[in-house]
Design a protein around this motif. Structure first.
Motif, mmCIF file in Angstrom:
data_model
loop_
_atom_site.group_PDB
_atom_site.id
_atom_site.type_symbol
_atom_site.label_atom_id
_atom_site.label_comp_id
_atom_site.label_asym_id
_atom_site.label_seq_id
_atom_site.Cartn_x
_atom_site.Cartn_y
_atom_site.Cartn_z
ATOM 1 N N TYR A 79 -26.519 -65.303 16.973
ATOM 2 C CA TYR A 79 -26.385 -64.974 18.792
ATOM 3 C C TYR A 79 -26.089 -63.230 18.160
ATOM 4 O O TYR A 79 -25.781 -62.507 17.155
ATOM 5 C CB TYR A 79 -25.385 -64.803 19.042
ATOM 6 C CG TYR A 79 -24.075 -64.261 19.125
ATOM 7 C CD1 TYR A 79 -23.437 -63.612 19.370
ATOM 8 C CD2 TYR A 79 -23.178 -65.087 18.196
ATOM 9 C CE1 TYR A 79 -21.824 -63.127 19.174
ATOM 10 C CE2 TYR A 79 -21.656 -64.486 17.874
ATOM 11 C CZ TYR A 79 -21.543 -63.936 18.657
ATOM 12 O OH TYR A 79 -19.923 -63.043 17.938
ATOM 13 N N THR A 80 -26.420 -61.961 19.440
ATOM 14 C CA THR A 80 -27.302 -60.759 18.976
ATOM 15 C C THR A 80 -25.241 -59.899 18.603
ATOM 16 O O THR A 80 -25.689 -59.009 18.261
ATOM 17 C CB THR A 80 -27.930 -60.047 19.422
ATOM 18 O OG1 THR A 80 -27.991 -60.319 20.673
ATOM 19 C CG2 THR A 80 -29.500 -61.022 19.181
ATOM 20 N N ALA A 134 -21.551 -67.056 22.870
ATOM 21 C CA ALA A 134 -20.421 -65.750 21.957
ATOM 22 C C ALA A 134 -19.938 -67.104 21.187
ATOM 23 O O ALA A 134 -19.760 -66.829 19.834
ATOM 24 C CB ALA A 134 -19.851 -65.042 22.278
ATOM 25 N N SER A 135 -19.404 -68.040 21.656
ATOM 26 C CA SER A 135 -18.458 -68.532 21.105
ATOM 27 C C SER A 135 -19.025 -70.151 20.580
ATOM 28 O O SER A 135 -18.540 -70.932 19.493
ATOM 29 C CB SER A 135 -17.571 -69.423 22.405
ATOM 30 O OG SER A 135 -18.011 -70.485 23.069
ATOM 31 N N ILE A 136 -20.148 -70.310 20.817
ATOM 32 C CA ILE A 136 -20.775 -71.325 19.784
ATOM 33 C C ILE A 136 -20.669 -71.665 18.791
ATOM 34 O O ILE A 136 -20.914 -72.485 17.777
ATOM 35 C CB ILE A 136 -22.694 -71.440 20.457
ATOM 36 C CG1 ILE A 136 -22.454 -71.638 22.246
ATOM 37 C CG2 ILE A 136 -23.177 -72.258 19.642
ATOM 38 C CD1 ILE A 136 -24.236 -71.759 22.261
ATOM 39 N N PRO A 137 -20.816 -70.771 17.658
ATOM 40 C CA PRO A 137 -20.963 -70.480 16.601
ATOM 41 C C PRO A 137 -19.614 -70.973 15.447
ATOM 42 O O PRO A 137 -19.255 -71.410 15.195
ATOM 43 C CB PRO A 137 -21.157 -68.739 16.301
ATOM 44 C CG PRO A 137 -21.636 -68.115 16.390
ATOM 45 C CD PRO A 137 -21.602 -69.458 17.794
ATOM 46 N N ASP A 138 -18.644 -70.513 16.617
ATOM 47 C CA ASP A 138 -17.835 -71.444 15.730
ATOM 48 C C ASP A 138 -16.789 -72.491 16.751
ATOM 49 O O ASP A 138 -15.850 -73.333 16.529
ATOM 50 C CB ASP A 138 -15.680 -70.045 17.439
ATOM 51 C CG ASP A 138 -15.954 -68.674 16.746
ATOM 52 O OD1 ASP A 138 -16.005 -68.819 14.975
ATOM 53 O OD2 ASP A 138 -15.381 -68.087 17.562
ATOM 54 N N GLU A 195 -22.440 -77.767 20.139
ATOM 55 C CA GLU A 195 -22.116 -78.380 21.052
ATOM 56 C C GLU A 195 -21.746 -76.559 21.983
ATOM 57 O O GLU A 195 -20.956 -75.578 20.972
ATOM 58 C CB GLU A 195 -20.209 -78.617 20.961
ATOM 59 C CG GLU A 195 -20.419 -79.932 20.575
ATOM 60 C CD GLU A 195 -20.144 -80.807 21.239
ATOM 61 O OE1 GLU A 195 -20.408 -80.344 22.992
ATOM 62 O OE2 GLU A 195 -20.802 -81.418 21.146
ATOM 63 N N THR A 196 -21.418 -76.178 23.315
ATOM 64 C CA THR A 196 -21.425 -75.292 24.156
ATOM 65 C C THR A 196 -19.903 -75.279 24.974
ATOM 66 O O THR A 196 -20.102 -76.649 25.753
ATOM 67 C CB THR A 196 -22.744 -74.678 24.643
ATOM 68 O OG1 THR A 196 -22.469 -75.543 26.077
ATOM 69 C CG2 THR A 196 -23.812 -75.016 23.911
ATOM 70 N N GLU A 197 -19.322 -73.956 25.509
ATOM 71 C CA GLU A 197 -18.837 -74.291 26.542
ATOM 72 C C GLU A 197 -19.244 -75.791 28.321
ATOM 73 O O GLU A 197 -18.213 -75.906 28.866
ATOM 74 C CB GLU A 197 -18.216 -73.427 27.024
ATOM 75 C CG GLU A 197 -16.958 -72.996 25.961
ATOM 76 C CD GLU A 197 -16.995 -70.934 26.194
ATOM 77 O OE1 GLU A 197 -16.525 -70.864 27.644
ATOM 78 O OE2 GLU A 197 -16.656 -70.459 25.397
#
Length: 292
Positions: free
Chosen positions: A242-243, A253-257, A270-272
């Motif tokens: 993401y940018t 923004a939390s997807i990489p984590d 997985e996403t929120e």
């Protein structure tokens, strides 16, 4: 894609037989009037849009193939094959799904516009025109147009706060409380407002469908590589990049984590707000993919 959508809407509107609808409404045959409109929508189709989207899928696959060729060993040739049976079936299914969803939504909007016109006591001519003009808009957008018309008719200053209004008419709108607008003025102002909403929607669809199509093309490219024996599915790992700018959704923004080790070729991220195969995934929730 935006141009394709606008062309498809223009075709659908031109297919609508106003005289037939007016006569049916005068005879109280609302259901038959609805069918005339549905038939016009079906005849027009959404070919220009689906064609543009298909091109974007192919371009996405071609770009992915070019990128893959740059870092994979030279003995592994990666080419996006448009006539690959599974890819051809994917493209057909992709286009059919897009047509089905747009047709269903358009039918719903014009049906509600027809009901609204009848309930409001508008004459058959105006109702027929409103219904034709509703093609291409969402239900919410069509209601916004109707509310804008009401504000102009009532001289409500709230009309001056509509973001998509044509500001060249502001002076007349300000005087509307003391000097009512003529029918011609209102029709012109509403027409401009409606067309700006249509352009806004075309851009929204273009942003959503373009990223979706390109990502789908990339996904198909890697599937082809597995089918062709260039590599094995287990050798493919995908990461979400993401940018980190102001346009990124907070929950993206939390997807990489949430996926620190990446995911496999056929494994969703997985996403929120639920799983996504890729940005714009059509299977994702609308709030997770629209204008991604």
């Amino acid at each position: 894609i935006a141009e394709g959508f606008l062309e498809a809407v223009a075709r659908a509107r031109s297919e609508v037989d106003l005289d037939a609808i007016i006569e049916l409404l005068r005879a109280g045959r609302t259901g038959a009037a609805q069918q005339v409109i549905n038939d016009a929508i079906d005849r027009a189709g959404f070919g220009p849009l689906t064609s543009a989207t298909r091109d974007a899928v192919i371009q996405g696959g071609a770009l992915a193939a070019r990128a893959a060729s740059e870092f994979l060993p030279r003995r592994l040739e990666v080419v996006f094959d448009v006539v690959n049976p599974s890819t051809a079936e994917f493209l057909r299914s992709y286009q059919m799904t897009q047509i089905r969803e747009l047709t269903r939504e358009t039918r719903f909007v014009v049906r509600q516009a027809l009901i609204d016109g009848i309930n409001a006591g508008r004459n058959p001519l105006d109702t027929a025109r409103d219904v034709r003009a509703a093609i291409g808009l969402t239900r919410r957008q069509d209601l916004a147009v109707r509310n804008y018309r009401r504000m102009l008719e009532e001289g409500d200053s709230e009309a001056l706060r509509r973001e998509l209004r044509d500001r060249r008419f502001d002076a007349a709108a300000r005087r509307a409380a003391e000097e009512p607008l003529s029918r011609a003025q209102i029709e012109k102002m509403v027409g401009r407002y409606r067309e700006r909403y249509l352009k806004y929607r075309s851009e929204t669809i273009a942003r959503t469908e373009s990223i979706r199509a390109v990502q789908a093309g990339q996904q198909e490219l890697w599937r082809q590589g597995v089918q062709d024996g260039v590599f094995q599915a287990a050798q493919v790992s995908r990461a979400w990049i993401y940018t980190a700018d102001s346009k990124v959704r907070d929950w993206h923004a939390s997807i990489p984590d949430l996926n620190p080790d990446g995911v496999g070729l056929e494994e969703p991220f997985e996403t929120e707000l639920g799983p996504l195969m890729y940005p714009g995934d059509p299977a994702g929730a609308p709030e997770n993919v629209i204008t991604c």
